[in-house]
Design an enzyme around this catalytic site. Structure first.
Site, short mmCIF file in Angstrom:
data_model
loop_
_atom_site.label_atom_id
_atom_site.label_comp_id
_atom_site.label_asym_id
_atom_site.label_seq_id
_atom_site.Cartn_x
_atom_site.Cartn_y
_atom_site.Cartn_z
N HIS A 82 40.03 40.66 37.11
CA HIS A 82 40.64 41.11 38.37
C HIS A 82 39.52 41.58 39.29
O HIS A 82 38.38 41.81 38.86
CB HIS A 82 41.67 42.21 38.13
CG HIS A 82 41.10 43.49 37.59
ND1 HIS A 82 40.48 43.59 36.36
CD2 HIS A 82 41.03 44.74 38.12
CE1 HIS A 82 40.09 44.83 36.16
NE2 HIS A 82 40.39 45.54 37.21
N HIS B 247 38.45 44.23 40.76
CA HIS B 247 37.92 45.58 40.93
C HIS B 247 36.41 45.48 40.76
O HIS B 247 35.91 44.77 39.87
CB HIS B 247 38.52 46.54 39.90
CG HIS B 247 39.76 47.23 40.40
ND1 HIS B 247 40.66 47.84 39.57
CD2 HIS B 247 40.23 47.42 41.66
CE1 HIS B 247 41.65 48.37 40.30
NE2 HIS B 247 41.41 48.12 41.56
N ASP C 109 34.04 47.18 39.58
CA ASP C 109 33.34 47.46 38.32
C ASP C 109 33.44 46.29 37.34
O ASP C 109 32.73 46.27 36.33
CB ASP C 109 33.84 48.77 37.69
CG ASP C 109 35.34 48.77 37.44
OD1 ASP C 109 36.08 48.23 38.27
OD2 ASP C 109 35.78 49.32 36.41
N HIS D 190 48.40 45.44 36.24
CA HIS D 190 47.37 46.27 36.87
C HIS D 190 47.49 46.02 38.37
O HIS D 190 48.61 46.01 38.87
CB HIS D 190 46.01 45.90 36.26
CG HIS D 190 44.92 46.88 36.55
ND1 HIS D 190 45.01 48.22 36.23
CD2 HIS D 190 43.70 46.72 37.13
CE1 HIS D 190 43.89 48.82 36.61
NE2 HIS D 190 43.09 47.94 37.16
N ASP E 107 42.07 44.93 32.42
CA ASP E 107 42.68 46.24 32.67
C ASP E 107 44.19 46.08 32.73
O ASP E 107 44.69 45.23 33.47
CB ASP E 107 42.20 46.80 34.01
CG ASP E 107 40.78 47.32 33.94
OD1 ASP E 107 40.12 47.08 32.91
OD2 ASP E 107 40.33 47.95 34.92
N HIS F 39 36.59 49.60 27.62
CA HIS F 39 36.92 50.15 28.93
C HIS F 39 37.21 51.65 28.78
O HIS F 39 38.25 52.17 29.19
CB HIS F 39 38.13 49.41 29.53
CG HIS F 39 38.25 49.58 31.02
ND1 HIS F 39 39.03 50.54 31.59
CD2 HIS F 39 37.68 48.91 32.04
CE1 HIS F 39 38.95 50.45 32.92
NE2 HIS F 39 38.14 49.46 33.22
#
Lengths: 299, 299
Positions: B60, B62, B64, B137, B207, B265
């Site tokens: 995804h 994000h 990070d 998520h 995530d 994670h």
């Protein structure tokens, strides 16, 4: 003033060297110069947290010098920074940051102030200034000099006593550059102070081919941090790619009369940098090759 | 099949944990799942070079989980990759890459093929497939499963001899699933082979909050790599931020009948992950907390 080397490789990281970044710490201020990928983690390793009085200066928009800015901005946002952050660099820096905000739907809750630099003073701190100077690399490539304000000259105690100035507030006033009156006679600071003493000067070249600009700004510098991507045998490549060899960096340090030279931005091909060091040492004695997490205290 | 954990933190790196990334190596193929900032350096530390048969899968968008892609693309270009590179992920991945190319005036000399994934098979390798599945998520968040093709059943030597099949090329043909003729009689592979044996299955959740999709895809998985950002006491926060606790990950592993569970994670707040481990262990025995550079061999 303390200089902490966070990443000392060029182009790609190696096992021992991260991508370009260094921090100058001075009385609570943090000046971060360049931030290649991984800089935030190198800061953790170096035991340097991101403080309120952090400012970031980018030398040029090559990815290996700036990608780590993204992670730093996101971490500052995640960890609740409220204080504005000033970031200085070439014109494309603003676009890069706007794109990051757009792609990752990221809007920091602190004011993010992005300044495009040009040659001259770009930031004035408490007792020092940061000057940008154009170097010879891609378009809009800058080096930065951190220059402390001159300090007042030494207070001549003998002369002060001869002039009958009583020790105490009047001495302090003169030391701070204010004239005082003793028995109706005006005494000026220069009557009891020696010549102003220059503050520290640290110069970081960013990426550059040998250029007059580095020598001019580094005149009598306490520390010249010069890129030294290649050794003598790759002078041609250095010239093509607008980088410097270790020897060229040393020549600049010599001509500028710098007190100390640190070589950084080391090509990943040099697992052991002793070749670079020896070629530089033939020209300039007080030279070291930067290592990640190395720090230098200047007084 | 080998799984190498390159980064096991969440949101921000810590001294010991880099940002999310893991690699699955299988017979010369490299499947990189997520690539947070610093992934290329973690690969160097893990002794894993960037090979021709590298493919990258992003869970995804994000930051990070994806910022490290930039450095990898640049390094591949600098080091002269010629072979096309396939990158898989959500729709915004293409925009991110286009912006990188634009900002850094970067045009790789290899073909960079960016695929937007949706649920189902996204890549078919030699003897395995990679399936994406939607997780819970942000929009367009995927987990990935690497699923080996079933292997032919065991060859029944006794039965082959009873049927009068001479040892040699005919055995080999049957083992490869081809019918053979012996003394005018057709013998089918299923006459001498046991039931097909399933290949390995490894699932990476990316995530996600707890979701049925993870359990369904992880049915009898050999390895479930589940995000476990928080411990029980932060279940509310996990729910708000659409993450999982270690216990929730363990429940999913149990319900799916997975053989082994790895928690990754990990929130930077857990310097020592023993709390996460003990809470997961109460539910599911064969569980470990991932560490950077840890690897697991599966056979």
């Amino acid at each position: 003033m303390k200089v902490v080397f966070l990443g000392t490789s060029s182009s790609t990281p190696t096992k021992n060297r991260g991508l370009p970044s260094l921090m100058i710490l001075r009385e609570g201020e943090q000046l971060l110069f360049d931030c290649g990928e991984g800089t935030q983690r190198q800061m953790i390793r170096a035991g340097v947290g991101l403080r309120k009085r952090l400012r970031i200066f980018v030398s040029h928009m090559h990815a290996d010098h700036v990608l780590g800015l993204a992670g730093i901005l996101l971490t500052l946002s995640l960890t609740g920074r409220q204080h504005p952050l000033e970031v200085y660099g070439p014109s494309a820096l603003k676009t890069f940051i706007e794109q990051l905000k757009d792609t990752f739907n990221f809007e920091p809750q602190f004011d993010l102030l992005v300044y495009r630099v040009s040659s001259g003073v770009v930031y004035r701190g408490d007792g020092f200034r940061v000057e940008a100077f154009e170097v010879k690399h891609i378009a809009e490539s800058y080096g930065y000099a951190v220059i402390e304000d001159p300090k007042p000259g030494r207070f001549d105690v003998v002369k002060a006593k001869e002039l009958g100035i009583p020790k105490g507030p009047l001495w302090k006033a003169l030391q701070e550059g204010k004239p005082v009156v003793v028995c109706g006679q005006v005494i000026k600071p220069e009557d009891v102070l020696g010549p102003p003493r220059s503050g520290l000067k640290v110069v970081y070249t960013g990426d550059t081919a040998p250029t007059r600009a580095v020598i001019d700004v580094s005149r009598d510098a306490d520390l010249l941090i010069h890129e030294a991507t290649f050794d003598d045998s790759l002078e041609g490549l250095a010239s093509d790619e607008l980088h410097s060899t270790a020897r060229q960096a040393a020549k600049n340090a010599l001509e500028a009369g710098a007190k100390k030279l640190v070589l950084t931005h080391i090509s990943p091909r040099y697992e052991d940098p002793c070749l670079l060091l020896s070629q530089a040492k033939e020209v300039f004695e007080d030279v070291v090759v930067a290592e990640d997490l190395m720090s230098i205290e200047l007084r």
